[in-house]
Design a protein around this motif. Structure first.
Motif, PDB file in Angstrom:
ATOM      1  N   ARG A 274      12.279  20.058 -11.518  1.00  0.00           N
ATOM      2  CA  ARG A 274      12.950  18.763 -11.333  1.00  0.00           C
ATOM      3  C   ARG A 274      12.902  18.307  -9.875  1.00  0.00           C
ATOM      4  N   ILE A 275      13.187  19.227  -8.963  1.00  0.00           N
ATOM      5  CA  ILE A 275      13.207  18.863  -7.553  1.00  0.00           C
ATOM      6  C   ILE A 275      11.785  18.650  -7.035  1.00  0.00           C
ATOM      7  N   GLY A 276      10.865  19.517  -7.467  1.00  0.00           N
ATOM      8  CA  GLY A 276       9.493  19.439  -6.986  1.00  0.00           C
ATOM      9  C   GLY A 276       8.838  18.102  -7.251  1.00  0.00           C
ATOM     10  N   PHE A 277       9.047  17.545  -8.443  1.00  0.00           N
ATOM     11  CA  PHE A 277       8.439  16.258  -8.764  1.00  0.00           C
ATOM     12  C   PHE A 277       8.962  15.140  -7.864  1.00  0.00           C
ATOM     13  N   GLY A 278      10.105  15.347  -7.233  1.00  0.00           N
ATOM     14  CA  GLY A 278      10.654  14.328  -6.356  1.00  0.00           C
ATOM     15  C   GLY A 278      10.297  14.513  -4.895  1.00  0.00           C
ATOM     16  N   LEU A 279       9.528  15.572  -4.581  1.00  0.00           N
ATOM     17  CA  LEU A 279       9.253  15.891  -3.177  1.00  0.00           C
ATOM     18  C   LEU A 279       7.792  15.720  -2.775  1.00  0.00           C
ATOM     19  N   MET A 280       6.983  15.177  -3.660  1.00  0.00           N
ATOM     20  CA  MET A 280       5.550  15.101  -3.369  1.00  0.00           C
ATOM     21  C   MET A 280       5.239  14.022  -2.350  1.00  0.00           C
ATOM     22  N   ASP A 281       4.203  14.284  -1.567  1.00  0.00           N
ATOM     23  CA  ASP A 281       3.743  13.318  -0.581  1.00  0.00           C
ATOM     24  C   ASP A 281       2.220  13.333  -0.606  1.00  0.00           C
ATOM     25  N   LEU A 282       1.628  12.276  -1.126  1.00  0.00           N
ATOM     26  CA  LEU A 282       0.171  12.197  -1.222  1.00  0.00           C
ATOM     27  C   LEU A 282      -0.255  10.765  -0.934  1.00  0.00           C
ATOM     28  N   PRO A 283      -0.570  10.457   0.306  1.00  0.00           N
ATOM     29  CA  PRO A 283      -0.926   9.083   0.656  1.00  0.00           C
ATOM     30  C   PRO A 283      -2.143   8.581  -0.108  1.00  0.00           C
ATOM     31  N   GLY A 284      -2.148   7.281  -0.366  1.00  0.00           N
ATOM     32  CA  GLY A 284      -3.326   6.645  -0.925  1.00  0.00           C
ATOM     33  C   GLY A 284      -3.477   6.735  -2.420  1.00  0.00           C
ATOM     34  N   ARG A 285      -2.480   7.256  -3.123  1.00  0.00           N
ATOM     35  CA  ARG A 285      -2.524   7.279  -4.589  1.00  0.00           C
ATOM     36  C   ARG A 285      -1.463   6.315  -5.095  1.00  0.00           C
ATOM     37  N   PHE A 286      -1.870   5.088  -5.360  1.00  0.00           N
ATOM     38  CA  PHE A 286      -0.966   3.993  -5.695  1.00  0.00           C
ATOM     39  C   PHE A 286       0.268   4.061  -4.801  1.00  0.00           C
ATOM     40  N   GLN A 287       0.013   4.108  -3.515  1.00  0.00           N
ATOM     41  CA  GLN A 287       1.071   4.171  -2.502  1.00  0.00           C
ATOM     42  C   GLN A 287       1.570   2.752  -2.240  1.00  0.00           C
ATOM     43  N   VAL A 288       2.830   2.509  -2.507  1.00  0.00           N
ATOM     44  CA  VAL A 288       3.423   1.188  -2.325  1.00  0.00           C
ATOM     45  C   VAL A 288       4.400   1.261  -1.159  1.00  0.00           C
ATOM     46  N   ALA A 289       4.096   0.547  -0.085  1.00  0.00           N
ATOM     47  CA  ALA A 289       4.960   0.556   1.091  1.00  0.00           C
ATOM     48  C   ALA A 289       6.183  -0.312   0.846  1.00  0.00           C
ATOM     49  N   ALA A 290       7.332   0.142   1.312  1.00  0.00           N
ATOM     50  CA  ALA A 290       8.581  -0.581   1.109  1.00  0.00           C
ATOM     51  C   ALA A 290       8.591  -1.867   1.923  1.00  0.00           C
ATOM     52  N   GLY A 291       9.270  -2.883   1.391  1.00  0.00           N
ATOM     53  CA  GLY A 291       9.462  -4.125   2.124  1.00  0.00           C
ATOM     54  C   GLY A 291       8.636  -5.269   1.574  1.00  0.00           C
ATOM     55  N   GLU A 292       8.676  -6.381   2.275  1.00  0.00           N
ATOM     56  CA  GLU A 292       7.918  -7.565   1.908  1.00  0.00           C
ATOM     57  C   GLU A 292       7.077  -8.007   3.099  1.00  0.00           C
ATOM     58  N   PRO A 293       5.870  -8.455   2.855  1.00  0.00           N
ATOM     59  CA  PRO A 293       5.162  -8.474   1.581  1.00  0.00           C
ATOM     60  C   PRO A 293       4.818  -7.064   1.098  1.00  0.00           C
ATOM     61  N   VAL A 294       4.497  -6.947  -0.159  1.00  0.00           N
ATOM     62  CA  VAL A 294       4.178  -5.653  -0.757  1.00  0.00           C
ATOM     63  C   VAL A 294       2.792  -5.202  -0.292  1.00  0.00           C
ATOM     64  N   LEU A 295       2.707  -3.929   0.108  1.00  0.00           N
ATOM     65  CA  LEU A 295       1.430  -3.319   0.484  1.00  0.00           C
ATOM     66  C   LEU A 295       1.131  -2.191  -0.484  1.00  0.00           C
ATOM     67  N   VAL A 296      -0.079  -2.185  -1.058  1.00  0.00           N
ATOM     68  CA  VAL A 296      -0.497  -1.147  -1.994  1.00  0.00           C
ATOM     69  C   VAL A 296      -1.776  -0.505  -1.464  1.00  0.00           C
TER      70      VAL A 296
END
Length: 434
Positions: A274-296
């Motif tokens: 459960r915890i592991g699935f919430g701790l992953m970090d893999l840039p560039g795989r449908f990575q959506v940056a927070a804020g506006e405008p949206v960056l994918v």
């Protein structure tokens, strides 16, 4: 050579070919180096989903308390990303020392860049006193340098046509190449929902413990949570992985099946899952940056991956305008990629990439104009991904989105210093906020 950059430049000129499949040369050098692992090894092959699957395995196993080592490729921005030990990127100095050991053992054996660096990273992992090594195959499987190491559990993710000139132009041919990572009598997890018969036949021939999605393990989910079931083990009420996109549940299901298959040697708790699935970090795989405008940001660079990207973009809802930054290798099915993405992109920003294998921005624009169904649609050509991003940033509005996709060079060219500050970009000074 004293620095990592000097060693990487040296590796690039050691062999006349960028890619030469085959294990004889790599095996000879590995034997001289005494390369072997005393811990369980999980090897992951497939057309798409390899990196995500490896990241999920690493996160869960680390949360369970195991000392993990991870090799994946290519990198997004910095070479050190290819090797992680206990969750931390390898230090450049340690990689330099490993490359020195490869060079000392190599003699007159010609090695490609990938082969040389793979041997160095495997040597580094071997010396790290690991409990488990997770190895991502670079290309194919049977003849890839990673396959000199015997897998205690093999995972084969999605299989589609890519690198046809090297692996074959049918799913059956490519599947047989991927199946080359299997070892007799060992577990094999196949997370492709419709695997080629060649994969199943090879598993049967070797007497592997075959885990098939839909037969030996399965998953289901609703808008809030998902569940997984395997051979006598179940997980319910799981939060969705931090890696976004509907396709990630297939990768997550395969990762859990592999952990179930190895549970006698590498037990993990439900809490670690459960915890592991919430701790992953893999840039560039449908990575959506927070804020506006949206960056994918997405390294989708073949039709199968682009279809998943398009579905994920469609599920995001409507935007005033979508700006698409795209660069890719010339040997990809560019017409299929452009045709699938064109209805979603209002303005294109095609870019050159710093490798002779890439299609030029001008070539991409010409291919797009041949397939687009829209009259008067806009497109521009740039000499680098960052130049393309700066142009999009100068035009974008808060209700728009920017989608940067294609080759690792494309996404890495924008993410090399972190996610760019879109508002600084309006003034010609794209910075990085962290």
């Amino acid at each position: 050579m004293k620095t990592l950059d000097e060693w990487l430049a040296y590796c690039e000129q050691l062999h006349p070919a960028t890619i030469e499949l085959g294990l004889e040369r790599v095996r000879a050098v590995a034997s001289r180096m005494g390369l072997r692992f005393d811990c369980p090894v999980i090897t992951v092959a497939g057309t798409n989903g390899k990196g995500s699957t490896c990241a999920m395995l690493e996160a869960i196993l680390r949360e369970a308390g195991w000392r993990t080592g991870l090799y994946n490729s290519p990198h997004i921005a910095h070479f050190e990303e290819r090797c992680r030990i206990r969750g931390e990127m390898a230090e450049a100095a340690d990689l330099v020392a490993a490359f020195e050991r490869v060079e000392a053992a190599r003699g007159d054996v010609p090695l490609t860049y990938f082969e040389f660096t793979t041997l160095g990273i495997l040597d580094l992992l071997m010396r790290a006193e690991l409990d488990v090594a997770i190895l991502e195959v670079g290309l194919g499987g049977r003849l890839d340098a990673v396959n000199i190491i015997d897998a205690d559990c093999a995972i084969i993710t999605s299989i589609d046509i890519d690198h046809a000139e090297l692996l074959g132009d049918t799913r059956e041919q490519i599947g047989l190449e991927k199946a080359g990572i299997m070892r007799a009598g060992k577990p094999v997890v196949v997370s492709d929902p419709v695997p080629p018969q060649s994969v199943l036949d090879r598993a049967a021939e070797l007497g592997c413990d075959l885990w098939l999605l839909g037969r030996d393990f399965n998953y289901q989910g609703d808008q809030l949570q998902w569940a997984w079931a395997g051979r006598g083990r179940r997980y319910a009420g799981l939060a969705y992985p931090t890696l976004r996109g509907a396709n990630q549940l297939i990768n997550a299901a395969g990762a859990l099946a592999a952990l179930d298959a190895l549970r006698q040697r590498l037990p993990v708790t439900a809490q670690a899952v459960r915890i592991g699935f919430g701790l992953m970090d893999l840039p560039g795989r449908f990575q959506v940056a927070a804020g506006e405008p949206v960056l994918v940001f997405d390294v989708a660079h073949n039709p199968h991956a682009v279809a998943a990207l398009a579905a994920n973009l469609e599920a995001m809802g409507s935007f005033l305008m979508t700006h698409g930054i795209f660069g890719a290798m010339a040997d990809k099915d560019l017409d299929a990629i452009l045709a699938r993405m064109d209805p979603l992109i209002d303005r294109w920003y095609f870019t050159d990439l710093p490798t002779p294998r890439a299609a030029s921005g001008r070539e991409l624009e010409a291919r797009w104009r041949a397939v687009t169904q829209r009259k008067g649609a806009g497109a521009e050509v740039f000499t680098s991904p960052m130049a393309a991003f700066e142009a999009a940033a100068a035009r974008v509005q808060p209700a728009d989105r920017i989608v940067c996709f294609g080759s690792f060079y494309t996404v890495g060219g924008v993410l090399k210093d972190g996610v760019p500050d879109i508002y600084a970009g309006r003034h010609g000074n794209v910075g990085a906020h962290r």
